[in-house]
Design an enzyme around this catalytic site. Structure first.
Site, mmCIF file in Angstrom:
data_model
loop_
_atom_site.group_PDB
_atom_site.id
_atom_site.type_symbol
_atom_site.label_atom_id
_atom_site.label_comp_id
_atom_site.label_asym_id
_atom_site.label_seq_id
_atom_site.Cartn_x
_atom_site.Cartn_y
_atom_site.Cartn_z
ATOM 1 N N GLY A 11 0.838 -1.204 0.000
ATOM 2 C CA GLY A 11 0.000 0.000 0.000
ATOM 3 C C GLY A 11 0.867 1.246 0.000
ATOM 4 O O GLY A 11 0.673 2.179 -0.792
ATOM 5 N N ASP A 69 7.769 5.366 8.563
ATOM 6 C CA ASP A 69 7.082 4.689 9.653
ATOM 7 C C ASP A 69 5.854 5.524 9.947
ATOM 8 O O ASP A 69 5.926 6.749 10.026
ATOM 9 C CB ASP A 69 7.951 4.516 10.895
ATOM 10 C CG ASP A 69 7.402 3.384 11.774
ATOM 11 O OD1 ASP A 69 7.265 2.258 11.266
ATOM 12 O OD2 ASP A 69 7.057 3.646 12.937
ATOM 13 N N SER A 70 4.730 4.853 10.053
ATOM 14 C CA SER A 70 3.493 5.605 10.174
ATOM 15 C C SER A 70 2.485 4.806 10.977
ATOM 16 O O SER A 70 2.694 3.624 11.249
ATOM 17 C CB SER A 70 2.937 5.908 8.780
ATOM 18 O OG SER A 70 2.928 4.736 7.998
ATOM 19 N N PHE A 152 -5.391 1.208 2.048
ATOM 20 C CA PHE A 152 -5.026 0.005 2.807
ATOM 21 C C PHE A 152 -5.207 0.311 4.293
ATOM 22 O O PHE A 152 -5.617 1.412 4.675
ATOM 23 C CB PHE A 152 -3.565 -0.394 2.506
ATOM 24 C CG PHE A 152 -2.551 0.626 2.961
ATOM 25 C CD1 PHE A 152 -2.271 1.751 2.203
ATOM 26 C CD2 PHE A 152 -1.877 0.476 4.176
ATOM 27 C CE1 PHE A 152 -1.341 2.697 2.625
ATOM 28 C CE2 PHE A 152 -0.943 1.420 4.611
ATOM 29 C CZ PHE A 152 -0.682 2.534 3.821
ATOM 30 N N TYR A 154 -6.142 1.134 7.889
ATOM 31 C CA TYR A 154 -7.334 1.655 8.570
ATOM 32 C C TYR A 154 -8.165 2.580 7.670
ATOM 33 O O TYR A 154 -9.138 3.173 8.141
ATOM 34 C CB TYR A 154 -6.914 2.398 9.851
ATOM 35 C CG TYR A 154 -6.198 1.518 10.851
ATOM 36 C CD1 TYR A 154 -6.914 0.796 11.818
ATOM 37 C CD2 TYR A 154 -4.808 1.369 10.837
ATOM 38 C CE1 TYR A 154 -6.261 -0.033 12.728
ATOM 39 C CE2 TYR A 154 -4.140 0.546 11.738
ATOM 40 C CZ TYR A 154 -4.880 -0.147 12.679
ATOM 41 O OH TYR A 154 -4.238 -0.967 13.579
ATOM 42 N N LYS A 175 -6.016 11.219 -2.110
ATOM 43 C CA LYS A 175 -5.416 10.784 -0.841
ATOM 44 C C LYS A 175 -3.940 11.188 -0.810
ATOM 45 O O LYS A 175 -3.442 11.694 0.192
ATOM 46 C CB LYS A 175 -5.557 9.261 -0.638
ATOM 47 C CG LYS A 175 -4.948 8.821 0.697
ATOM 48 C CD LYS A 175 -4.887 7.324 0.951
ATOM 49 C CE LYS A 175 -4.108 7.064 2.242
ATOM 50 N NZ LYS A 175 -3.727 5.669 2.455
#
Ligand code: IMP
Length: 196
Positions: A11, A69-70, A152, A154, A175
């Site tokens: 994603g 990183d997320s 992807f 949430y 997005k």
């Protein structure tokens, strides 16, 4: 410029690849390497984890690296799932299992108290070991109904009040403009441009 993107999350790979079109950057996915070292994300912050991924992949490939990183932070859950977003329902959990766990935790919590944000820390790691980091933050709220098939993680339960859509209902190009990752990549691109 060739950059290896240090993530196996398809994603994210798709999104970042689309965001870098037209920049002259050739983004190489980790998929083109075999024997990629396993990375244990044991840092206590997004920055620590992004930096760890970037450093290990830079040492492994010998290339310049971009690492992301997320995660999702839900205010009423004191920032959960946070750095544990990808493994909220356990190591190897699917997106749907993570979403289901979150919705169970939020049962009986009214809509106005389901404020959440996605956060992203992007690390640009050079071959000489120097690095820069860029952040993005995207506000929304968590809804019970899954809506939309794009994106992807949430995305299907992340509602953006101003757009009256979930992140999974947004077309990918929109997005990518407004998301936490979109914001971080935009900052990275401006910093590159300033140095050219
Ligand atoms: P990471 O690969 O350890 O950074 O984990 C990131 C996790 O945060 C993903 O597996 C998703 O669960 C979540 N996440 C991060 N960015 C997004 C997004 O743009 N949409 C939905 N979920 C996201």
């Amino acid at each position: 410029m060739k950059i290896v993107f240090a993530s196996g999350n398809e994603g994210k790979v798709k999104e970042v690849q689309a965001m870098l079109v037209g920049t002259g950057i050739e983004m190489v996915s980790l998929k083109s390497y075999s024997g990629v070292p396993e990375i244990v994300e044991d840092g206590t912050s997004f920055l620590a984890n992004a930096l760890k991924k970037a450093r290990i992949i830079a040492e492994f490939t010998g290339e310049t690296v971009l690492a992301d990183d997320s995660g999702l932070l839900v205010n009423i859950l004191n920032g959960e799932p946070g750095i544990y977003s990808s493994r909220y329902a356990g190591l190897g959990a699917t997106d749907e299992e993570n979403n289901a766990k979150l919705l169970t935790k939020l049962k009986n919590i009214p809509a106005e108290k389901r404020v959440a944000s996605f956060q992203c820390v992007l690390v640009f790691y050079r071959k000489d070991g120097t690095f820069e980091s860029f952040e993005g933050n995207w506000q929304g709220q968590i809804i019970d109904e899954r809506r939309g098939d794009n994106g992807f993680g949430y995305d299907p339960i992340f509602w953006i009040p101003e757009l009256k859509m979930t992140a999974a209902e947004l077309p990918a190009d929109i997005k990518n403009k407004v998301s936490h990752r979109g914001q971080a990549v935009a900052k990275f691109k401006s910093s590159l441009l300033m140095k050219r």
